[in-house]
Write a protein that holds these residues in place. Structure first.
Motif, PDB file in Angstrom:
ATOM      1  N   GLY A  77       3.589   5.702  -8.813  1.00 26.39           N
ATOM      2  CA  GLY A  77       3.580   6.930  -8.264  1.00 26.39           C
ATOM      3  C   GLY A  77       5.014   6.302  -7.449  1.00 26.39           C
ATOM      4  N   PRO A  78       5.386   6.947  -6.576  1.00 29.16           N
ATOM      5  CA  PRO A  78       6.691   6.431  -5.879  1.00 29.16           C
ATOM      6  C   PRO A  78       6.437   5.569  -4.833  1.00 29.16           C
ATOM      7  N   ASP A  79       7.561   4.605  -4.324  1.00 27.31           N
ATOM      8  CA  ASP A  79       7.291   3.934  -3.351  1.00 27.31           C
ATOM      9  C   ASP A  79       8.059   3.931  -1.912  1.00 27.31           C
ATOM     10  N   PHE A  80       7.307   4.757  -1.191  1.00 24.21           N
ATOM     11  CA  PHE A  80       8.168   5.110  -0.060  1.00 24.21           C
ATOM     12  C   PHE A  80       9.316   3.582   0.966  1.00 24.21           C
ATOM     13  N   PRO A  81       9.760   4.054   1.240  1.00 28.79           N
ATOM     14  CA  PRO A  81      10.110   2.459   2.739  1.00 28.79           C
ATOM     15  C   PRO A  81       9.364   2.843   3.571  1.00 28.79           C
ATOM     16  N   THR A  82       8.684   3.932   3.358  1.00 27.44           N
ATOM     17  CA  THR A  82       8.321   3.325   5.054  1.00 27.44           C
ATOM     18  C   THR A  82       6.534   3.550   5.105  1.00 27.44           C
ATOM     19  N   GLY A  83       6.450   3.611   3.878  1.00 29.77           N
ATOM     20  CA  GLY A  83       4.808   3.245   3.712  1.00 29.77           C
ATOM     21  C   GLY A  83       4.136   4.989   3.407  1.00 29.77           C
ATOM     22  N   GLY A  84       2.994   5.134   3.778  1.00 27.90           N
ATOM     23  CA  GLY A  84       2.159   6.054   3.558  1.00 27.90           C
ATOM     24  C   GLY A  84       1.434   6.436   2.706  1.00 27.90           C
ATOM     25  N   ILE A  85       0.420   7.157   2.158  1.00 26.40           N
ATOM     26  CA  ILE A  85      -0.049   7.267   1.440  1.00 26.40           C
ATOM     27  C   ILE A  85      -0.861   8.582   1.048  1.00 26.40           C
ATOM     28  N   ILE A  86      -0.240   8.790  -0.597  1.00 23.18           N
ATOM     29  CA  ILE A  86       0.085  10.248  -1.574  1.00 23.18           C
ATOM     30  C   ILE A  86      -1.679  10.187  -1.647  1.00 23.18           C
ATOM     31  N   SER A  87      -1.699  11.688  -1.603  1.00 25.14           N
ATOM     32  CA  SER A  87      -3.046  12.044  -1.262  1.00 25.14           C
ATOM     33  C   SER A  87      -3.026  13.036  -2.849  1.00 25.14           C
ATOM     34  N   GLY A 101       7.164  18.722  -9.067  1.00 22.79           N
ATOM     35  CA  GLY A 101       5.784  18.952  -8.636  1.00 22.79           C
ATOM     36  C   GLY A 101       5.946  18.360  -6.838  1.00 22.79           C
ATOM     37  N   LYS A 102       5.167  18.865  -6.689  1.00 16.17           N
ATOM     38  CA  LYS A 102       5.043  18.576  -4.974  1.00 16.17           C
ATOM     39  C   LYS A 102       3.792  17.684  -4.845  1.00 16.17           C
ATOM     40  N   ILE A 103       3.981  16.656  -3.456  1.00 19.01           N
ATOM     41  CA  ILE A 103       2.897  15.611  -3.457  1.00 19.01           C
ATOM     42  C   ILE A 103       2.567  15.685  -2.089  1.00 19.01           C
ATOM     43  N   ILE A 104       1.768  15.505  -1.485  1.00 19.04           N
ATOM     44  CA  ILE A 104       0.574  14.918  -0.352  1.00 19.04           C
ATOM     45  C   ILE A 104       0.989  13.549   0.383  1.00 19.04           C
ATOM     46  N   VAL A 105       2.058  13.558   1.672  1.00 16.50           N
ATOM     47  CA  VAL A 105       2.007  12.090   2.121  1.00 16.50           C
ATOM     48  C   VAL A 105       1.386  12.705   2.879  1.00 16.50           C
ATOM     49  N   LYS A 106       0.137  11.426   3.486  1.00 14.04           N
ATOM     50  CA  LYS A 106      -0.448  11.577   5.099  1.00 14.04           C
ATOM     51  C   LYS A 106      -0.009  10.295   4.933  1.00 14.04           C
ATOM     52  N   ALA A 107       0.053   9.940   6.439  1.00 12.47           N
ATOM     53  CA  ALA A 107       0.610   8.598   6.895  1.00 12.47           C
ATOM     54  C   ALA A 107      -0.617   7.819   7.698  1.00 12.47           C
ATOM     55  N   PRO A 122       4.722   9.358   6.913  1.00 11.07           N
ATOM     56  CA  PRO A 122       5.087   9.773   5.813  1.00 11.07           C
ATOM     57  C   PRO A 122       6.898   9.627   5.665  1.00 11.07           C
ATOM     58  N   TYR A 123       7.320   9.585   4.140  1.00  8.84           N
ATOM     59  CA  TYR A 123       9.238   9.303   4.114  1.00  8.84           C
ATOM     60  C   TYR A 123       9.704  10.647   4.035  1.00  8.84           C
ATOM     61  N   MET A 124      10.982  10.384   5.326  1.00  9.45           N
ATOM     62  CA  MET A 124      11.575  11.275   5.899  1.00  9.45           C
ATOM     63  C   MET A 124      11.352  11.628   7.277  1.00  9.45           C
ATOM     64  N   VAL A 125      10.477  11.204   7.899  1.00  6.27           N
ATOM     65  CA  VAL A 125       9.703  11.538   8.810  1.00  6.27           C
ATOM     66  C   VAL A 125      10.198  10.879   9.950  1.00  6.27           C
ATOM     67  N   LEU A 183       2.691  13.936  10.581  1.00  5.34           N
ATOM     68  CA  LEU A 183       0.751  12.927  10.108  1.00  5.34           C
ATOM     69  C   LEU A 183       0.811  13.387   8.687  1.00  5.34           C
ATOM     70  N   LYS A 184       1.268  14.869   8.168  1.00  2.00           N
ATOM     71  CA  LYS A 184       0.792  14.844   6.927  1.00  2.00           C
ATOM     72  C   LYS A 184       2.011  15.180   6.328  1.00  2.00           C
ATOM     73  N   THR A 185       2.985  15.435   4.981  1.00  2.01           N
ATOM     74  CA  THR A 185       4.330  16.542   4.627  1.00  2.01           C
ATOM     75  C   THR A 185       4.141  16.422   3.017  1.00  2.01           C
ATOM     76  N   THR A 186       4.408  17.739   2.861  1.00  2.00           N
ATOM     77  CA  THR A 186       4.851  17.539   1.394  1.00  2.00           C
ATOM     78  C   THR A 186       6.158  17.063   0.990  1.00  2.00           C
TER      79      THR A 186
END
Length: 322
Positions: A77-87, A101-107, A122-125, A183-186
């Protein structure tokens, strides 16, 4: 770029020439990601892990018919520099297979001594905006059970602390934070890029294949350029060796010539040399006449022969280019 690997085109005001594309060693579009909006189209490609992308690229080279499901074993999956968890992986699989596609990214959070601690967002927060948003939610009573919010981030990493009230249920507060705050974004993935001057939406395998094709072209052109340079140099070295092997009659011929043109023609006719070789002999410095310099030239000739064979072998084998 100096080895004629990519096409050069006029710049915006036609004052100089610039590369139409950079000879990239790595698939930067997947590694760095890209976000942009144009007229009637947009792109939103997330960044990825370098090792995973290169492993997937090698898999495509080894098996051009590899399925995308197989590539997902390499690229998780993506490797976001800010971390986070893909749900969940449904949106992720859809994005890699269809390009959208849409993915949910949680802190990333943990509970410690009646505190909720956030260590990745999440990325870009934006962290400051996130904290301000949650402060407002607490003030408005939308999120309940938080008594204090502290930003304890330092150079070691991100750390946002939410102190909970004694009566608060930590799981309920956490669920409220995920539901109401950033803390949870799409993250909407749109894998759109320009290919041969046309905007296309590509899947994961297409992205890798386009870069492999580009890299193959760059390596081929670079090898052809280096082969030509080596052959040109070897041609001159052979001419110098010819002259050094018969240095006395060569020197006599040059001394007796009325001018440079006559000397050049004499060398070309008498020793079956090209004009380039004859010019190299006429330009040769006296220090080249020493036995050490002669030995160096002969060694250079042997090295060039090996290099020329090596590059011809590469160009003759698609596998070696890969």
């Amino acid at each position: 770029m100096k080895k004629k690997t990519v096409q050069f085109v006029p710049n915006y005001d036609n004052t100089e020439r610039e590369p139409s594309v950079l000879p990239s060693k790595l698939p930067n579009l997947l590694l760095n990601g890209s976000t942009g909006i144009a007229v009637g189209m947009a792109t939103n490609i997330p960044p990825h892990n370098i090792s995973e992308v290169l492993d997937a690229s090698i898999a495509v080279i080894d098996n051009p018919n590899v399925e995308i499901s197989e590539l997902l074993k390499y690229i998780k999956g993506p490797d976001f520099p800010t971390g986070g968890i893909i749900s969940g992986i449904t949106g992720l699989r859809e994005a890699y297979e269809k390009g959208r596609g849409k993915i949910i990214v949680k802190a990333k959070t943990m509970v410690e001594d009646h505190k909720i601690i956030v260590t990745e967002i999440p990325y870009m927060v934006n962290k400051t905006m996130l904290i301000e948003n949650i402060v407002e939610l607490v003030k408005d009573g939308i999120v309940e059970g938080i008594s204090d919010i502290r930003d304890e981030s330092d150079r070691e990493g991100l750390r946002i602390v939410f102190e909970l009230k004694k009566s608060a249920d930590k799981n309920l507060v956490l669920n409220q934070l995920y539901a109401q705050s950033m803390l949870k974004t799409t993250f909407g993935i749109i894998m759109l890029a320009i290919h041969e001057n046309q905007p296309i939406i590509f899947n994961l395998k297409d992205a890798l294949k386009h870069h492999i094709t580009h890299r193959k072209e760059v390596v081929t052109k670079r090898t052809q350029f280096e082969l030509q340079k080596a052959e040109d140099r070897n041609h001159i070295v052979l001419g110098l060796i010819t002259a050094l092997d018969q240095i006395d009659p060569v020197v006599k011929l040059i001394k007796e010539a009325d001018n440079v043109d006559i000397a050049r023609q004499g060398l070309m006719q008498q020793y079956q040399l090209s004009e380039i070789q004859a010019n190299a002999i006429l330009d040769m410095r006296l220090q080249k006449l020493t036995s050490l310099e002669t030995a160096k030239l002969k060694q250079e000739h042997e090295d060039l022969k090996k290099r020329i064979l090596e590059m011809k072998d590469i160009l003759a084998s698609e596998q070696k280019i890969y």
